[in-house]
Design a protein around this motif. Structure first.
Motif, PDB file in Angstrom:
ATOM      1  N   MET A  14       0.846  -1.160   0.000  1.00 45.50           N
ATOM      2  CA  MET A  14       0.000   0.000   0.000  1.00 45.50           C
ATOM      3  C   MET A  14       0.897   1.229   0.000  1.00 45.50           C
ATOM      4  N   GLY A  15       0.607   2.121  -0.860  1.00 45.75           N
ATOM      5  CA  GLY A  15       1.374   3.350  -0.930  1.00 45.75           C
ATOM      6  C   GLY A  15       0.448   4.506  -1.196  1.00 45.75           C
ATOM      7  N   ARG A  16       1.035   5.681  -1.203  1.00 46.85           N
ATOM      8  CA  ARG A  16       0.210   6.836  -1.502  1.00 46.85           C
ATOM      9  C   ARG A  16       1.065   7.859  -2.193  1.00 46.85           C
ATOM     10  N   ARG A  17       0.433   8.626  -3.015  1.00 47.97           N
ATOM     11  CA  ARG A  17       1.140   9.658  -3.775  1.00 47.97           C
ATOM     12  C   ARG A  17       0.322  10.926  -3.700  1.00 47.97           C
ATOM     13  N   HIS A  18       0.979  12.007  -3.372  1.00 45.79           N
ATOM     14  CA  HIS A  18       0.300  13.299  -3.319  1.00 45.79           C
ATOM     15  C   HIS A  18       1.089  14.288  -4.157  1.00 45.79           C
ATOM     16  N   ARG A  19       0.437  14.814  -5.171  1.00 42.65           N
ATOM     17  CA  ARG A  19       1.072  15.824  -6.006  1.00 42.65           C
ATOM     18  C   ARG A  19       0.646  17.203  -5.540  1.00 42.65           C
ATOM     19  N   ARG A  20       1.442  18.161  -5.898  1.00 43.75           N
ATOM     20  CA  ARG A  20       1.049  19.548  -5.622  1.00 43.75           C
ATOM     21  C   ARG A  20      -0.172  19.889  -6.457  1.00 43.75           C
ATOM     22  N   THR A  21      -0.915  20.894  -6.036  1.00 39.85           N
ATOM     23  CA  THR A  21      -2.110  21.298  -6.774  1.00 39.85           C
ATOM     24  C   THR A  21      -1.717  21.912  -8.110  1.00 39.85           C
ATOM     25  N   LEU A  22      -2.625  21.840  -9.058  1.00 41.45           N
ATOM     26  CA  LEU A  22      -2.407  22.476 -10.349  1.00 41.45           C
ATOM     27  C   LEU A  22      -2.505  23.984 -10.179  1.00 41.45           C
ATOM     28  N   PRO A  23      -1.778  24.734 -11.003  1.00 45.82           N
ATOM     29  CA  PRO A  23      -1.897  26.189 -10.903  1.00 45.82           C
ATOM     30  C   PRO A  23      -3.298  26.639 -11.285  1.00 45.82           C
ATOM     31  N   GLY A  24      -3.700  27.751 -10.751  1.00 48.02           N
ATOM     32  CA  GLY A  24      -5.018  28.283 -11.079  1.00 48.02           C
ATOM     33  C   GLY A  24      -5.767  28.688  -9.824  1.00 48.02           C
ATOM     34  N   ASP A  25      -7.005  28.981 -10.009  1.00 53.56           N
ATOM     35  CA  ASP A  25      -7.864  29.439  -8.919  1.00 53.56           C
ATOM     36  C   ASP A  25      -8.226  28.274  -8.016  1.00 53.56           C
ATOM     37  N   ARG A  26      -7.826  28.326  -6.751  1.00 55.56           N
ATOM     38  CA  ARG A  26      -8.089  27.235  -5.810  1.00 55.56           C
ATOM     39  C   ARG A  26      -9.569  27.110  -5.464  1.00 55.56           C
ATOM     40  N   ASP A  33       7.786  -2.859   5.403  1.00 53.43           N
ATOM     41  CA  ASP A  33       6.619  -3.708   5.166  1.00 53.43           C
ATOM     42  C   ASP A  33       6.682  -4.509   3.871  1.00 53.43           C
ATOM     43  N   LEU A  34       7.675  -4.244   3.029  1.00 52.52           N
ATOM     44  CA  LEU A  34       7.799  -4.918   1.733  1.00 52.52           C
ATOM     45  C   LEU A  34       9.262  -5.287   1.508  1.00 52.52           C
ATOM     46  N   ALA A  35       9.538  -6.576   1.577  1.00 51.04           N
ATOM     47  CA  ALA A  35      10.923  -7.054   1.456  1.00 51.04           C
ATOM     48  C   ALA A  35      11.388  -7.072   0.004  1.00 51.04           C
ATOM     49  N   GLU A  36      12.685  -6.951  -0.185  1.00 51.88           N
ATOM     50  CA  GLU A  36      13.263  -7.014  -1.531  1.00 51.88           C
ATOM     51  C   GLU A  36      12.955  -8.353  -2.201  1.00 51.88           C
ATOM     52  N   ALA A  37      12.926  -9.428  -1.415  1.00 50.19           N
ATOM     53  CA  ALA A  37      12.603 -10.761  -1.963  1.00 50.19           C
ATOM     54  C   ALA A  37      11.169 -10.805  -2.486  1.00 50.19           C
ATOM     55  N   GLU A  38      10.246 -10.110  -1.831  1.00 45.83           N
ATOM     56  CA  GLU A  38       8.856 -10.066  -2.301  1.00 45.83           C
ATOM     57  C   GLU A  38       8.751  -9.305  -3.617  1.00 45.83           C
ATOM     58  N   ILE A  39       9.493  -8.227  -3.730  1.00 45.63           N
ATOM     59  CA  ILE A  39       9.502  -7.457  -4.980  1.00 45.63           C
ATOM     60  C   ILE A  39      10.091  -8.299  -6.110  1.00 45.63           C
ATOM     61  N   ALA A  40      11.172  -9.014  -5.826  1.00 45.22           N
ATOM     62  CA  ALA A  40      11.813  -9.872  -6.832  1.00 45.22           C
ATOM     63  C   ALA A  40      10.871 -10.988  -7.270  1.00 45.22           C
ATOM     64  N   ALA A  41      10.138 -11.575  -6.328  1.00 44.18           N
ATOM     65  CA  ALA A  41       9.192 -12.643  -6.668  1.00 44.18           C
ATOM     66  C   ALA A  41       8.060 -12.100  -7.540  1.00 44.18           C
TER      67      ALA A  41
END
Length: 74
Positions: free
Chosen positions: A1-13, A50-58
């Motif tokens: 599980m991960g999350r990504r947050h980008r900055r807001t787009l320019p313009g009127d909030r 929470d996520l081992a390198e071996a799990e990513i490789a598998a």
């Protein structure tokens, strides 16, 4: 599980903004998502406490020639 947050787009909030990644899919070693206002994102998994390198490789050993999100294999 991960999350990504980008900055807001320019313009009127005060303006209604439609966007954000609402789904993401793992395919051949990467996670793909798309945001309606900005386009696609491609993520690579990295080891964490929470996520081992071996799990990513598998997981990376699973390969598909074609990907269709509506018929995802389990």
């Amino acid at each position: 599980m991960g999350r990504r947050h980008r900055r807001t787009l320019p313009g009127d909030r005060r303006q209604l903004f439609t966007g954000g990644i609402w789904s993401a899919y793992y395919y051949n070693g990467h996670v793909y998502g798309s945001e309606i206002a900005r386009g696609p994102d491609v993520f690579e998994l990295t080891p964490t406490k929470d996520l081992a390198e071996a799990e990513i490789a598998a997981a990376a050993k699973v390969r598909y020639d074609v990907f269709n999100a509506s018929t995802s294999r389990r």
